[in-house]
Enzyme design. Structure first.
Site, PDB file in Angstrom:
ATOM      1  N   HIS A 109       0.368   3.746   1.746  1.00  0.00           N
ATOM      2  CA  HIS A 109       1.139   4.553   2.666  1.00  0.00           C
ATOM      3  C   HIS A 109       1.379   5.810   2.372  1.00  0.00           C
ATOM      4  O   HIS A 109       1.512   7.082   2.984  1.00  0.00           O
ATOM      5  CB  HIS A 109       2.350   3.978   3.391  1.00  0.00           C
ATOM      6  CG  HIS A 109       3.582   3.851   2.347  1.00  0.00           C
ATOM      7  ND1 HIS A 109       3.702   2.990   1.460  1.00  0.00           N
ATOM      8  CD2 HIS A 109       4.357   5.245   1.785  1.00  0.00           C
ATOM      9  CE1 HIS A 109       4.879   3.336   0.685  1.00  0.00           C
ATOM     10  NE2 HIS A 109       5.228   4.541   0.975  1.00  0.00           N
ATOM     11  N   ASP A 139      -0.621  -2.717   0.954  1.00  0.00           N
ATOM     12  CA  ASP A 139      -0.234  -1.257   0.560  1.00  0.00           C
ATOM     13  C   ASP A 139      -0.592  -0.734  -0.744  1.00  0.00           C
ATOM     14  O   ASP A 139       0.253  -0.241  -1.401  1.00  0.00           O
ATOM     15  CB  ASP A 139       1.209  -1.229   0.763  1.00  0.00           C
ATOM     16  CG  ASP A 139       1.905   0.393   1.062  1.00  0.00           C
ATOM     17  OD1 ASP A 139       1.150   1.103   1.427  1.00  0.00           O
ATOM     18  OD2 ASP A 139       3.137   0.379   0.984  1.00  0.00           O
ATOM     19  N   SER A 213       7.662   6.035  -4.153  1.00  0.00           N
ATOM     20  CA  SER A 213       6.537   5.422  -3.576  1.00  0.00           C
ATOM     21  C   SER A 213       5.217   5.381  -4.533  1.00  0.00           C
ATOM     22  O   SER A 213       4.770   6.503  -4.785  1.00  0.00           O
ATOM     23  CB  SER A 213       6.090   5.306  -2.384  1.00  0.00           C
ATOM     24  OG  SER A 213       6.803   4.563  -1.463  1.00  0.00           O
ATOM     25  N   LEU A 268      -7.414 -19.083   2.871  1.00  0.00           N
ATOM     26  CA  LEU A 268      -7.201 -20.946   2.682  1.00  0.00           C
ATOM     27  C   LEU A 268      -7.621 -21.618   3.826  1.00  0.00           C
ATOM     28  O   LEU A 268      -8.319 -22.452   3.674  1.00  0.00           O
ATOM     29  CB  LEU A 268      -5.779 -20.865   2.242  1.00  0.00           C
ATOM     30  CG  LEU A 268      -5.525 -22.339   1.817  1.00  0.00           C
ATOM     31  CD1 LEU A 268      -6.595 -22.736   0.671  1.00  0.00           C
ATOM     32  CD2 LEU A 268      -4.116 -22.493   1.285  1.00  0.00           C
ATOM     33  N   VAL A 270      -5.257 -22.363   6.603  1.00  0.00           N
ATOM     34  CA  VAL A 270      -4.194 -23.304   7.220  1.00  0.00           C
ATOM     35  C   VAL A 270      -3.138 -22.583   7.887  1.00  0.00           C
ATOM     36  O   VAL A 270      -2.876 -21.145   7.678  1.00  0.00           O
ATOM     37  CB  VAL A 270      -3.315 -24.062   5.628  1.00  0.00           C
ATOM     38  CG1 VAL A 270      -4.302 -24.778   5.268  1.00  0.00           C
ATOM     39  CG2 VAL A 270      -2.606 -22.769   5.161  1.00  0.00           C
TER      40      VAL A 270
END
Length: 449
Positions: A109, A139, A213, A268, A270
């Site tokens: 971002h 991110d 950030s 996976l 699921v």
């Protein structure tokens, strides 16, 4: 007061910082009774050169539909939407992870939409950076500069972190320049915050503010444990609740970006939910941590490995799993083809399963890459269209009205045959988008703008 979750990057518009001078005080002695005072200074002198400022600039494009009443006055050639462009500048932080090659990791971002990315080193040098690749769902972004005499940070094993470990945040808040704050690891495995699609955050009370950030979260040895990303900010400032992406997750993603130029996410296969008190009691379990599997997708990696509905996944590669969201984040940062070992509780007994993760595009996708209003949802192919397999709390997808279990069967009256078709239809659509949703035995429309 309502909680606000903010990314810890700063848009530079017309911000000012109020500074108040304090009375001068006498310098503290370096030693007391011949003993050196404890200080983080020696460690910070080694590691702070590896934390950089990331300055970005670009043009933001916004689109807004023209109301019918106005289009009437302009005649048949009136545009259906107005396009506006506005220049922007932003500020964040980054961490040098490979001094020889000039690789820098930051948040997606921070650099999203940027036309120009410039790196400011701690010694005053400045370089233009090349974007190697990024991943919006987790991110993470990888940059590269051509420079000599760089300093890199060594990595810790973030899977071995414990609540109470000391942590130090380094970044560039509010454009003030490099700043260091300290605290502890307040919690691990934080998820369901609606900040990102894949969440498994380190929580810390080391002060993190706008501009931090992409900066470093290190331990007392100066080893990198995470990349600072977001804060809880009820009043817009720091309240001691910050979040960082664990460095082990970052490294898994960086390895894929370097190898393929993109993240080739493993899956996976699921569906499930969190293991709450009610489920734990129903299965006679003492633990309340784990990921409950409600459905195993046919021919998925989980199905081929022998997992079943009703299984409770409690660890992956020896690392405990606290929630289904944490499982998604862990699996989502491993590459397709990665081999993982799952510990599962079935009928009160622990069983080990070795699973080879499948390619994400074959089975599931993050909705963020399809439309911004769907951020926070996870999608999977379904016989009737595209199923919503999960929706993060407080995410744009949740606010749009999507719920786990919904099946998208149409877009603007066109039938949806699967993820590929949905992506193509959303790419071709303009203005408001009407999703035809099948929810249980009901059918409804949700409008995305």
């Amino acid at each position: 007061m309502k909680k606000r979750l903010l990314f810890a990057s700063a848009a530079i518009l017309s911000a000012s910082v109020s500074l108040t001078s304090l009375p001068a005080t006498a310098a503290l002695p370096a030693t007391v009774d011949g003993q050196a005072l404890p200080s983080l200074a020696p460690m910070l002198e080694r590691v702070t050169p590896a934390v950089v400022a990331v300055n970005v600039s670009g043009t933001q494009t916004s689109r807004q539909g023209v109301p019918d009443m106005f289009r009437y006055f302009f005649g048949p050639n009136a545009p259906e939407e107005q396009v506006r462009e506005r220049p922007f500048r932003g500020l964040g932080s980054g961490v040098i992870i490979n001094a020889k090659e000039g690789y820098i990791v930051t948040n997606h971002h921070v650099i999203e939409g940027a036309d120009t990315i410039k790196i400011g080193l701690n010694d005053g040098r400045e370089y233009e950076a090349e974007l190697i690749g990024s991943d919006a769902e987790s991110d993470v972004a990888l940059l590269k500069i051509e420079a000599k005499n760089l300093t890199e940070l060594d990595d810790a094993n973030s899977d071995q972190l414990r609540v109470g470990d000391f942590s130090v945040a380094i970044g560039n808040p509010f454009g003030l320049g490099q700043t260091v704050t300290s605290g502890i690891v307040s919690a691990l495995g934080r998820s369901g915050l609606g900040i990102e699609s894949l969440e498994n955050f380190i929580q810390t009370d080391a002060a993190i503010n706008s501009g931090n950030s992409g900066g470093a979260l290190v331990n007392l040895r100066g080893e990198l444990i995470g990349i600072n990303t977001a804060i809880v900010a009820p009043g817009g400032g720091n309240v001691g609740i910050g979040f960082a992406i664990p460095i082990n997750m970052v490294n898994n993603l960086v390895d894929q970006i370097l190898e393929f130029g993109e993240v080739r996410r493993g899956v996976l296969g699921v569906l499930g939910r969190e293991l709450d008190n009610e489920l734990a009691q129903a299965f006679g379990l003492e633990t309340k941590h784990g990921a409950f599997v409600s459905q195993v997708m046919e021919d998925s990696a989980a199905d081929k490995a022998g997992l079943q509905a009703g299984d409770i996944i409690v660890s992956i590669n020896g690392n405990p799993i606290k929630s289904f969201q944490a499982l998604r984040a862990k699996v989502g940062t491993y590459g397709a083809g990665a081999k993982v070992t799952l510990v599962v509780i079935r009928d009160g007994k622990k069983k080990n399963f070795k699973v080879t993760l499948a390619q994400a595009d074959m089975e599931t996708a993050s909705a963020e890459s399809l439309h911004p209003a769907l951020t926070g949802a996870e999608l999977a192919n379904h016989d009737d269209g595209v199923q919503i397999t999960s929706v993060a709390n407080n995410s744009p997808a949740a606010r749009a009205g999507l719920q786990e279990g919904d099946v998208i069967v149409g877009v603007n009256r066109s039938r949806v045959q699967g993820l590929k078709a949905l992506r193509e239809q959303l790419d071709d659509a303009s203005g408001a988008i009407a999703l035809n949703i099948k929810r249980g035995n009901s059918s409804l429309y949700l409008v995305l703008r």
